[in-house]
Scaffold this active site. Structure first.
Site, PDB file in Angstrom:
ATOM      1  N   TYR A 164      11.307   6.975  -2.145  1.00  0.00           N
ATOM      2  CA  TYR A 164      10.038   6.420  -2.621  1.00  0.00           C
ATOM      3  C   TYR A 164       9.315   7.418  -3.548  1.00  0.00           C
ATOM      4  CZ  TYR A 164       7.740   1.965  -1.450  1.00  0.00           C
ATOM      5  OH  TYR A 164       7.286   0.663  -1.454  1.00  0.00           O
ATOM      6  N   GLU A 171       8.802   6.691 -12.314  1.00  0.00           N
ATOM      7  CA  GLU A 171       7.960   5.672 -12.952  1.00  0.00           C
ATOM      8  C   GLU A 171       6.764   6.310 -13.659  1.00  0.00           C
ATOM      9  OE1 GLU A 171       6.949   2.572 -10.104  1.00  0.00           O
ATOM     10  OE2 GLU A 171       8.985   2.618  -9.336  1.00  0.00           O
TER      11      GLU A 171
HETATM   12  C1  LIG Z   1      -0.027  -5.180 -13.228  1.00  0.00           C
HETATM   13  C2  LIG Z   1       0.524  -3.851 -12.923  1.00  0.00           C
HETATM   14  C3  LIG Z   1       0.338  -3.399 -11.538  1.00  0.00           C
HETATM   15  C4  LIG Z   1       0.701  -2.015 -11.340  1.00  0.00           C
HETATM   16  C5  LIG Z   1       0.273  -1.464 -10.015  1.00  0.00           C
HETATM   17  C6  LIG Z   1       0.636  -0.041  -9.901  1.00  0.00           C
HETATM   18  C7  LIG Z   1       0.463   0.562  -8.585  1.00  0.00           C
HETATM   19  C8  LIG Z   1       1.735   0.659  -7.796  1.00  0.00           C
HETATM   20  C9  LIG Z   1       1.758   1.694  -6.784  1.00  0.00           C
HETATM   21  C10 LIG Z   1       3.026   1.767  -5.967  1.00  0.00           C
HETATM   22  C11 LIG Z   1       4.255   1.695  -6.735  1.00  0.00           C
HETATM   23  C12 LIG Z   1       5.519   1.654  -5.939  1.00  0.00           C
HETATM   24  C13 LIG Z   1       6.647   1.634  -6.850  1.00  0.00           C
HETATM   25  C14 LIG Z   1       7.940   1.506  -6.175  1.00  0.00           C
HETATM   26  C15 LIG Z   1       8.885   2.346  -6.370  1.00  0.00           C
HETATM   27  C16 LIG Z   1      10.131   2.221  -5.677  1.00  0.00           C
HETATM   28  O1  LIG Z   1      10.580   1.203  -5.200  1.00  0.00           O
HETATM   29  S1  LIG Z   1      10.930   3.627  -5.543  1.00  0.00           S
HETATM   30  C17 LIG Z   1      12.358   3.319  -4.585  1.00  0.00           C
HETATM   31  C18 LIG Z   1      12.119   3.415  -3.101  1.00  0.00           C
HETATM   32  N1  LIG Z   1      11.605   2.175  -2.695  1.00  0.00           N
HETATM   33  C19 LIG Z   1      11.641   1.741  -1.453  1.00  0.00           C
HETATM   34  O2  LIG Z   1      12.131   2.375  -0.544  1.00  0.00           O
HETATM   35  C20 LIG Z   1      11.116   0.382  -1.294  1.00  0.00           C
HETATM   36  C21 LIG Z   1      10.526   0.211   0.016  1.00  0.00           C
HETATM   37  N2  LIG Z   1       9.815  -1.027  -0.032  1.00  0.00           N
HETATM   38  C22 LIG Z   1      10.224  -2.088   0.605  1.00  0.00           C
HETATM   39  O3  LIG Z   1      11.174  -2.059   1.306  1.00  0.00           O
HETATM   40  C23 LIG Z   1       9.499  -3.402   0.491  1.00  0.00           C
HETATM   41  O4  LIG Z   1       9.317  -3.667  -0.811  1.00  0.00           O
HETATM   42  C24 LIG Z   1       8.192  -3.440   1.252  1.00  0.00           C
HETATM   43  C25 LIG Z   1       7.524  -4.771   0.963  1.00  0.00           C
HETATM   44  C26 LIG Z   1       7.264  -2.329   0.824  1.00  0.00           C
HETATM   45  C27 LIG Z   1       8.430  -3.301   2.749  1.00  0.00           C
HETATM   46  O5  LIG Z   1       9.283  -4.177   3.225  1.00  0.00           O
HETATM   47  P1  LIG Z   1       8.964  -5.075   4.531  1.00  0.00           P
HETATM   48  O6  LIG Z   1       9.614  -6.378   4.263  1.00  0.00           O
HETATM   49  O7  LIG Z   1       7.521  -5.092   4.876  1.00  0.00           O
HETATM   50  O8  LIG Z   1       9.630  -4.292   5.682  1.00  0.00           O
HETATM   51  P2  LIG Z   1      10.953  -4.570   6.401  1.00  0.00           P
HETATM   52  O9  LIG Z   1      10.954  -3.698   7.598  1.00  0.00           O
HETATM   53  O10 LIG Z   1      12.090  -4.390   5.485  1.00  0.00           O
HETATM   54  O11 LIG Z   1      10.893  -6.128   6.811  1.00  0.00           O
HETATM   55  C28 LIG Z   1       9.871  -6.712   7.613  1.00  0.00           C
HETATM   56  C29 LIG Z   1      10.330  -8.047   8.156  1.00  0.00           C
HETATM   57  O12 LIG Z   1      10.577  -8.989   7.122  1.00  0.00           O
HETATM   58  C30 LIG Z   1      11.943  -9.361   7.108  1.00  0.00           C
HETATM   59  N3  LIG Z   1      12.342  -9.541   5.726  1.00  0.00           N
HETATM   60  C31 LIG Z   1      11.726  -9.064   4.660  1.00  0.00           C
HETATM   61  N4  LIG Z   1      12.352  -9.404   3.543  1.00  0.00           N
HETATM   62  C32 LIG Z   1      13.427 -10.112   3.934  1.00  0.00           C
HETATM   63  C33 LIG Z   1      14.480 -10.746   3.230  1.00  0.00           C
HETATM   64  N5  LIG Z   1      14.570 -10.681   1.900  1.00  0.00           N
HETATM   65  N6  LIG Z   1      15.397 -11.386   3.966  1.00  0.00           N
HETATM   66  C34 LIG Z   1      15.337 -11.444   5.297  1.00  0.00           C
HETATM   67  N7  LIG Z   1      14.353 -10.867   6.010  1.00  0.00           N
HETATM   68  C35 LIG Z   1      13.421 -10.218   5.338  1.00  0.00           C
HETATM   69  C36 LIG Z   1      12.640  -8.235   7.799  1.00  0.00           C
HETATM   70  O13 LIG Z   1      13.854  -8.567   8.342  1.00  0.00           O
HETATM   71  C37 LIG Z   1      11.615  -7.903   8.870  1.00  0.00           C
HETATM   72  O14 LIG Z   1      11.635  -8.912   9.862  1.00  0.00           O
HETATM   73  P3  LIG Z   1      11.494  -8.578  11.414  1.00  0.00           P
HETATM   74  O15 LIG Z   1      12.750  -7.816  11.755  1.00  0.00           O
HETATM   75  O16 LIG Z   1      11.438  -9.906  12.061  1.00  0.00           O
HETATM   76  O17 LIG Z   1      10.243  -7.756  11.583  1.00  0.00           O
END
Ligand SMILES: CCCCCCCCCCCCC/C=C/C(=O)SCCNC(=O)CCNC(=O)[C@H](O)C(C)(C)COP(=O)(O)OP(=O)(O)OC[C@H]1O[C@@H](n2cnc3c(N)ncnc32)[C@H](O)[C@@H]1OP(=O)(O)O
Length: 242
Positions: A164, A171
């Protein structure tokens, strides 16, 4: 009385059937979506490795993969819809910020400002995004299929700790490199006087975007740290309404 109880139970059964069909459909769609996205990012990884082996330089790499990158990163907008309709249990805001900032980087920075496409920082965020997305989408796929290998779970909830900040650094350095070109060209800007009587300075906007990483990035990072504690260490976490 008996008949109303029966009615109730029939209604309940119908509701349960509807829920089951809906959740089976959602699972089928998510499985397809995650497999397609894993494949897409794998194609990108292979294309990048092949490009580097053949050319021995990163110059021209962005151009060679830009179509595939734009396609798969833009399709990720569906993830905001998945959250909004309750198909996945993730915050719309957290996902929205994550996806929109990526789409902004691809379309409004790297794709629009040709002079910066060969910057090392572009390669940095491309490599980081690719590794992250292959891990993330394969995690979701195997999880949905109930066959999740531990190393994928481990990678999903550990790699982000380093990836991250690296991705964000790539970026921010890319936006910074774009600033002089944006200022010189006046692109995407509107100066007064004009028929709409509106002024917009893209250069200033980019500076605001860079500053907005300061409050927004920690929220995404801490969200992932909470997810990590929940999934890897089984901690029960009461999420605030995000
Ligand atoms: C107009 C311009 C605007 C500009 C704004 C600028 C400001 C920006 C500031 C920040 C910038 C960030 C830039 C990003 C850079 C990068 O990505 S660098 C590379 C490293 N990146 C990462 O590691 C990414 C990490 N982020 C993520 O994983 C996600 O995007 C997240 C949304 C932040 C978090 O994911 P989340 O879904 O909340 O967590 P999980 O634990 O993975 O899942 C939660 C539950 O949801 C289920 N789920 C989610 N998606 C799916 C799917 N596609 N399919 C199936 N299930 C999904 C997941 O299974 C979990 O379910 P439960 O097990 O039931 O809880």
């Amino acid at each position: 009385m008996a008949s109303s109880e029966e009615d109730g139970s029939v209604e309940e059964k119908e509701n349960n059937n509807k829920k089951r069909t809906k959740s089976a459909l959602a699972t089928a769609w998510l499985t397809f979506y995650n497999i397609a996205m894993t494949a897409g990012w794998l194609v990108l990884a292979v294309a990048m490795i092949r490009f580097y082996i053949q050319k021995g330089t990163h110059k021209g790499l962005y151009r060679s993969i830009s179509r595939t990158l734009k396609f798969f990163q833009t399709v990720a907008l569906l993830e905001v819809i998945h959250c909004a309709v309750g198909m996945v249990r993730t915050s719309v805001i957290v996902t929205g910020v994550q996806v929109c900032s990526r789409i902004f980087m691809v379309w409004f920075i790297t794709n629009s400002i040709k002079q910066i496409q060969n910057e090392e920082s572009v390669v940095l965020f491309l490599v980081v995004w690719t590794v992250t997305e292959i891990t993330r989408y394969s995690f979701y796929t195997f999880n949905l299929l109930n066959h999740l290998p531990y190393f994928i779970k481990w990678a999903r909830y550990n790699m982000f700790i380093v990836m991250y900040p690296l991705g964000v650094a790539g970026e921010l350095m890319t936006i910074y490199a774009a600033l002089p070109y944006v200022r010189k060209s006046g692109m995407f800007s509107m100066r007064l006087p004009n028929k709409y009587n509106v002024s917009f300075d893209y250069y200033i906007f980019l500076i605001i975007v860079m500053i907005s990483y300061i409050p927004l990035f920690p929220q995404l990072y801490f969200h992932m740290l909470r997810q990590r504690r929940k999934v890897l260490h089984g901690e029960v976490i009461v999420e605030k309404d995000e």
